[in-house]
Every structure is written in C-alpha cells, then in structure tokens.
Design a protein around this motif. Structure first.
Motif, PDB file in Angstrom:
ATOM      1  N   THR B  58       0.887  -1.233  -0.160  1.00  0.00           N
ATOM      2  CA  THR B  58       0.147  -0.052  -0.041  1.00  0.00           C
ATOM      3  C   THR B  58       0.965   1.048   0.065  1.00  0.00           C
ATOM      4  O   THR B  58       0.685   2.308  -0.497  1.00  0.00           O
ATOM      5  CB  THR B  58      -0.913  -0.008   1.267  1.00  0.00           C
ATOM      6  N   LEU B  62       1.163   4.295  -2.832  1.00  0.00           N
ATOM      7  CA  LEU B  62       0.591   5.816  -2.220  1.00  0.00           C
ATOM      8  C   LEU B  62       1.740   6.640  -2.434  1.00  0.00           C
ATOM      9  O   LEU B  62       2.408   6.828  -1.453  1.00  0.00           O
ATOM     10  CB  LEU B  62       0.089   5.766  -0.950  1.00  0.00           C
ATOM     11  N   ASN B  64       1.225   9.774  -3.750  1.00  0.00           N
ATOM     12  CA  ASN B  64       0.738  11.037  -4.035  1.00  0.00           C
ATOM     13  C   ASN B  64       1.105  11.867  -2.740  1.00  0.00           C
ATOM     14  O   ASN B  64       0.400  11.511  -1.641  1.00  0.00           O
ATOM     15  CB  ASN B  64      -0.819  10.920  -4.254  1.00  0.00           C
ATOM     16  N   LEU B  66      -0.306  14.159  -1.571  1.00  0.00           N
ATOM     17  CA  LEU B  66      -1.507  14.791  -1.008  1.00  0.00           C
ATOM     18  C   LEU B  66      -2.108  14.005   0.047  1.00  0.00           C
ATOM     19  O   LEU B  66      -3.045  14.369   0.782  1.00  0.00           O
ATOM     20  CB  LEU B  66      -2.677  15.411  -2.073  1.00  0.00           C
ATOM     21  N   ILE B  67      -2.056  12.855  -0.278  1.00  0.00           N
ATOM     22  CA  ILE B  67      -2.564  11.723   0.695  1.00  0.00           C
ATOM     23  C   ILE B  67      -1.599  11.544   2.089  1.00  0.00           C
ATOM     24  O   ILE B  67      -0.481  11.139   1.741  1.00  0.00           O
ATOM     25  CB  ILE B  67      -2.659  10.341   0.136  1.00  0.00           C
ATOM     26  N   PRO B  68      -2.358  11.642   3.077  1.00  0.00           N
ATOM     27  CA  PRO B  68      -1.209  11.363   4.173  1.00  0.00           C
ATOM     28  C   PRO B  68      -0.796  10.020   4.586  1.00  0.00           C
ATOM     29  O   PRO B  68      -1.947   9.156   4.065  1.00  0.00           O
ATOM     30  CB  PRO B  68      -2.345  11.902   5.294  1.00  0.00           C
ATOM     31  N   ASP B  69       0.216   9.673   4.891  1.00  0.00           N
ATOM     32  CA  ASP B  69       0.735   8.326   5.377  1.00  0.00           C
ATOM     33  C   ASP B  69      -0.252   7.439   6.189  1.00  0.00           C
ATOM     34  O   ASP B  69      -0.273   6.317   6.071  1.00  0.00           O
ATOM     35  CB  ASP B  69       2.054   8.383   5.776  1.00  0.00           C
ATOM     36  N   VAL B  71      -2.983   7.175   5.744  1.00  0.00           N
ATOM     37  CA  VAL B  71      -4.145   6.524   5.010  1.00  0.00           C
ATOM     38  C   VAL B  71      -3.986   4.863   4.955  1.00  0.00           C
ATOM     39  O   VAL B  71      -4.443   3.946   4.963  1.00  0.00           O
ATOM     40  CB  VAL B  71      -4.409   6.959   3.774  1.00  0.00           C
ATOM     41  N   ASP B 169       2.105   7.461  12.334  1.00  0.00           N
ATOM     42  CA  ASP B 169       1.172   7.686  11.165  1.00  0.00           C
ATOM     43  C   ASP B 169       0.364   6.383  11.040  1.00  0.00           C
ATOM     44  O   ASP B 169      -0.792   6.337  10.866  1.00  0.00           O
ATOM     45  CB  ASP B 169       1.874   7.801   9.707  1.00  0.00           C
ATOM     46  N   GLY B 173      -3.555   6.213  11.451  1.00  0.00           N
ATOM     47  CA  GLY B 173      -4.744   5.532  10.607  1.00  0.00           C
ATOM     48  C   GLY B 173      -5.383   4.314  11.060  1.00  0.00           C
ATOM     49  O   GLY B 173      -6.578   4.242  10.791  1.00  0.00           O
TER      50      GLY B 173
END
Ligand SMILES: Nc1ncnc2c1ncn2[C@@H]1O[C@H](COP(=O)(O)OP(=O)(O)OP(=O)(O)O)[C@@H](O)[C@H]1O
Ligand SMILES: [Mg+2]
Lengths: 251, 243
Positions: B58, B62, B64, B66-69, B71, B169, B173
């Motif tokens: 995952t 991921l 990007n 803009l997406i926080p870790d 997630v 993080d 999540g």
C-alpha cells in the motif's frame, strides 16, 4: 435365535440375495458360506441392519428387526456385537479404550466396574499385557482378538463375524475359530460367522447355510456337508486337494 | 444434484438419536484442541506476513504527497478485518483442517469403523461429525481474531522496520474512521465459513467408498469444494450485508 425369512436384496437391478431363509441357533456357531461375491457379506449386513432388505423378515428372538421402531431397533442393536473383517478398531484409541468403548457409550456402569469387565474380556481372548498399545502397533491376529473382546464386552447376545480368519496364518485361524466356539458355548451366544475357509467349516460348522448365485442352495452341519449331493456345494467344498483326499478316506 | 440432496440429509442426521450431553462435551473439547493445534502456527505465520506485505505494498502504491501516510494504516486495517483475516484464513483452514476431517472420516469409513459404530446403535453422523462442526464453530472465529491481530502487528512491524512510513502515522490510520460493524461482519463471515468447511469436508469423508486412493481423493475434493463455497459465500455475504 435369529430367524431370516424370505429375504430379498438387490442393488439397482443386480439381484444379490433372493428368498433367503434360515434359523441361527443360540449357543451354536452358525456359518454362512459361499464363493467370493455370492452375497455373504450383504446377508450379514442386512441381518445387523447396516443394509435394509428389499423385502423379508429378520426376527431376533421373535422381535422383528426390519420394520421395528427406533427404540426397539436400538434395544436389539445394543445386544449385538460384531467383529469386522479388518477388525475395525478405532485407530485413535488404544486397545483398552477400544474394548471399553461400548460400555462407555451404552451403559452407565461405574468406571472401576468397566475396567474389570474390560480386563476380563481381554484375558478371555488371551491379551493380558496389551492394554495401552495402539491398534497400529499390534498384529492382525491380535487386532481380531481385540475386536472379539470389544464385541462381547457388553454381554452381547448375538455375535456376528465377517471372515474372522481372513489374512491370518492357519494356526492363528484355528485359535480364533476355537475361541469363537468356546465363547459361543460358554455364554450361550447366537453366533453367525461368514467364511469361505473350509478349515473353519469342518472345525466349527454346527449349522451352515450355503449361498450360491444369490440363493440358499443347502443347509446342514459339518457332518453332512461332504455328502450333500448338491453339485455347486461339492465344487466349493472339494476345491482343494486336502478335502478331496479327505473324501476318499471317508467313503 | 444427488450430492446436494445427500448433503442436506446428512446435515439432518446430525441431530437424530444423539448420545448424552457429557459424551459430546468431551468430544468437542478434544476436537477443539486438535483443530487449534493443527492450524495455529500456519495461520499465525501467514497472518503476520499478510499484514506486513499489504502495508509495504500500500505504501509503495501511495506516492501522492496529498494523501497522508496515515491512510496506509486505515487501508491495512480495513483490508485485514474485512477480507484477509476471515477469508484468506478460511482458505488455509480448508486446506489444513478440512483435508484432515475428510481424511479422518474417510479412513474410518473404509476400515468399517463407521459401520462398527452403527452396529452398536450409535448414530455415527452425530457422534463423529457434530463435535467436529461445533469445535470448528468455536475455534475458527478465535483463529480469525488471532489472524486479524497478528496481521495488524505484521503491518506495524513493516512500518517500524521497513522504513516506508512513520509508526505514529500507522497508528493514527488504524484509529481513523473505524466502523465497528466491520468486526461484526468479519465474525459473521468466519462462522459461516467455519460451518461450510467442517460440514462439507465431513460430508466428503463420510461417504467415501473404496480404499486408500479414494480417501486421498475425498480429501482433495473436500478442500476444493470448501474453497469454492467459501468464495461464493464471501460474495453473497458482502452483497447482503455491505451493499
Ligand atoms: N453397496 C453395494 N452396492 C452395490 N453392489 C454391492 C454392494 N455391496 C455388495 N454389492 C455386490 O453384491 C455382491 C455380493 O457381495 P458380497 O460383499 O456380499 O460378497 P461376499 O460373498 O461377501 O464375497 P467375499 O467372500 O469376497 O467377501 C457383489 O457382486 C457385489 O458387487
Ligand atoms: Mg465379504
């Protein structure tokens, strides 16, 4: 006493048993004989209720078994002991637990009484020091004897044996035959034995029915069997040399 | 079709002519221990790796900014609870426990042990099969809970030592947008799967005919049919309960 009346059984359209009649007597060793594939095991399985006959009656001391309600069936079954062809010992249990098993599930006997009975039965079949061995650790003949002990432990009134001495050497076979006969006489059991071993027939055949091509062709005892006059039976009886010699001597 | 009918009758026979309650308690306990011991190591091992690998993958996907870790933690949690823990474990369970149930009953059938029980007036279906099914119904959900916890621990280990995201993080999540129903759903699934594996494998073993070769075939068939029915049930349950 077990009476079999007009028993029919077929699988699909193969007629395995047709119009079988017979009376197995108490305190006697009753034999069912016949060639391989003649339907002996099927007859035995019908008698103990593992198969359901297409028609006909089976009476255990007058009690009808085939169409009995569940309670009567259970009652009769609890009087039945059976020795299977391969012994059919529970392979996850040791010798002692195997013999004790019918007492555990069928009676409310206290534990020490059960153990006394188990040891008594094991002693009866000459197996004193094998209590803790597993079935896989004992010989075929010993397995058969454990099977016999298990079959009689609950004071069975009826004892069924499917080829008790197949796969055993002649000496052990005779031991097993004698043991069965002694037990039968001692406890007045109605014993039914399926066999195609002529030695057993001559040794313990007190009442014999001969099955051939799905029908009963002859009944009688081991004294009459050598001069039955039935051709199919003669073929069966005198298949081996020794029996032929025996005929020459006795005529 | 004949087989389906026979299977239904087989399930019906479970509750006929039973022995005393105490007999069953002992049998069920024995089976629980056996089933637990039989599968705990493999299930645990697979779960840890499943959690670790899904975390790494995952994170790998991921990129990007803009997406926080965090997630990643959320994805791993939901993936584990909803699918990995109950379903993948069920497939492993079918392979381990299902084949052993079918092999055990198949051997008892061909060596006439089942006939022996029947002659004694004992209902072999309820005596042999009911304890296995009950024990499986107890043990499998526990295994799923264990697998779920271990998978998430595996995810944590990957975060800690894999260096793909900060452990903090990951924990954030894990707690985000948590829906308790997903746990309920996982338990419902595990009970259904447990029943399918135990009853199908027992059925396959119980009606074995022939010899040692057929026992092997019955085991294989038990695993195959169990797996297919698990996947079907998984789909049906998701459709019914989630959509
Ligand atoms: N469950 C069954 N389904 C179909 N046919 C069967 C079944 N059981 C037995 N038969 C058939 O019935 C016939 C008689 O079989 P059975 O087992 O009674 O023979 P047997 O006399 O005991 O032979 P053996 O001495 O080899 O044990 C055989 O032709 C067999 O193929
Ligand atoms: Mg036979």
């Amino acid at each position: 006493m077990i009476e079999i009346k007009n028993l029919y059984k077929s699988f699909d359209d193969k007629k395995v048993l047709q119009d079988i009649n017979g009376t197995f007597m108490q305190g006697k060793t009753n034999l069912i004989i016949g060639a391989s594939g003649s339907g002996k095991s099927v007859l035995l399985k019908n008698t103990v209720g593992l198969l359901k006959p297409d028609s006909g009656q089976i009476l255990y001391n007058g009690r009808s078994f085939v169409d009995a309600d569940r309670d009567t069936k259970t009652e009769i079954r609890r009087e039945i002991g059976m020795l299977f062809q391969g012994g059919a010992l529970f392979d996850s249990k040791n010798v002692e637990q195997n013999v004790k098993f019918p007492l555990d599930v069928l009676t409310k006997m206290p534990e020490d009484e059960k153990m006394d009975r188990v040891n008594f039965c094991l002693k009866r079949v000459s197996l004193e020091n094998t209590n803790k061995r597993m079935p896989s650790e004992i010989s075929g003949g010993m397995q058969k004897r454990v099977g016999i002990a298990r079959a009689i432990v609950n004071n069975s009134k009826y004892l069924f044996c499917d080829e008790p001495n197949s796969g055993l050497d002649p000496q052990t076979s005779i031991q097993i035959d004698r043991l069965l006969q002694e037990i039968t006489d001692e406890y007045q059991i109605t014993t039914v034995i399926v066999t195609h071993d002529m030695n057993s027939v001559m040794e313990i055949g007190e009442y014999i029915i001969f099955i051939c091509n799905s029908r009963k062709l002859w009944e009688g005892d081991n004294k009459d069997i050598i001069h039955s006059g039935v051709k199919e039976l003669d073929d069966f009886v005198f298949a081996n040399n020794m029996m032929r010699k025996f005929r020459e001597v006795s005529f | 079709m004949f087989r389906v009918g026979q299977y239904v009758l087989f399930l019906g026979a479970l509750f006929k002519n039973r022995e005393s309650f105490r007999t069953y308690v002992n049998l069920v306990l024995d089976e629980c221990i056996y089933i637990g011991i039989n599968s705990i190591v493999l299930v645990g091992l697979v779960a840890v790796f499943m959690g670790a690998v899904s975390t790494l993958q995952t994170a790998y996907n991921l990129v990007n900014p803009l997406i926080p870790d965090s997630v990643i933690g959320l994805v791993v949690r939901d993936l584990t609870i909803l699918e990995l823990a109950p379903t993948i474990t069920a497939i492993i369970f079918a392979g381990k426990v299902g084949s052993s149930i079918a092999g055990n009953l198949g051997t008892m059938r061909i060596t006439e042990q089942i006939d022996a029980l029947e002659v004694m007036g004992i209902n072999p279906v309820s005596y042999l099969v009911l304890p296995k099914i009950i024990a499986t119904l107890f043990m499998y959900p526990l295994l799923v809970i264990l697998a779920g916890s271990l998978a998430i621990s595996g995810g944590y280990l990957a975060a800690e030592y894999g260096g793909v995201l900060a452990t903090a993080d990951f924990f954030v999540g894990l707690k985000q947008e948590f829906n308790p129903f997903s746990v309920q759903f996982a338990l419902i699934k595990s009970i259904v799967f447990a029943f399918l594996v135990a009853s199908i494998s027992a059925y396959m073993g119980f009606y074995t005919k022939g010899g040692a070769l057929e026992v092997g075939q019955a085991s294989t068939r038990a695993v195959t049919v169990s797996c297919i029915s698990i996947l079907l049930a998984d789909f049906v349950l998701a459709q019914l309960l989630l959509v």
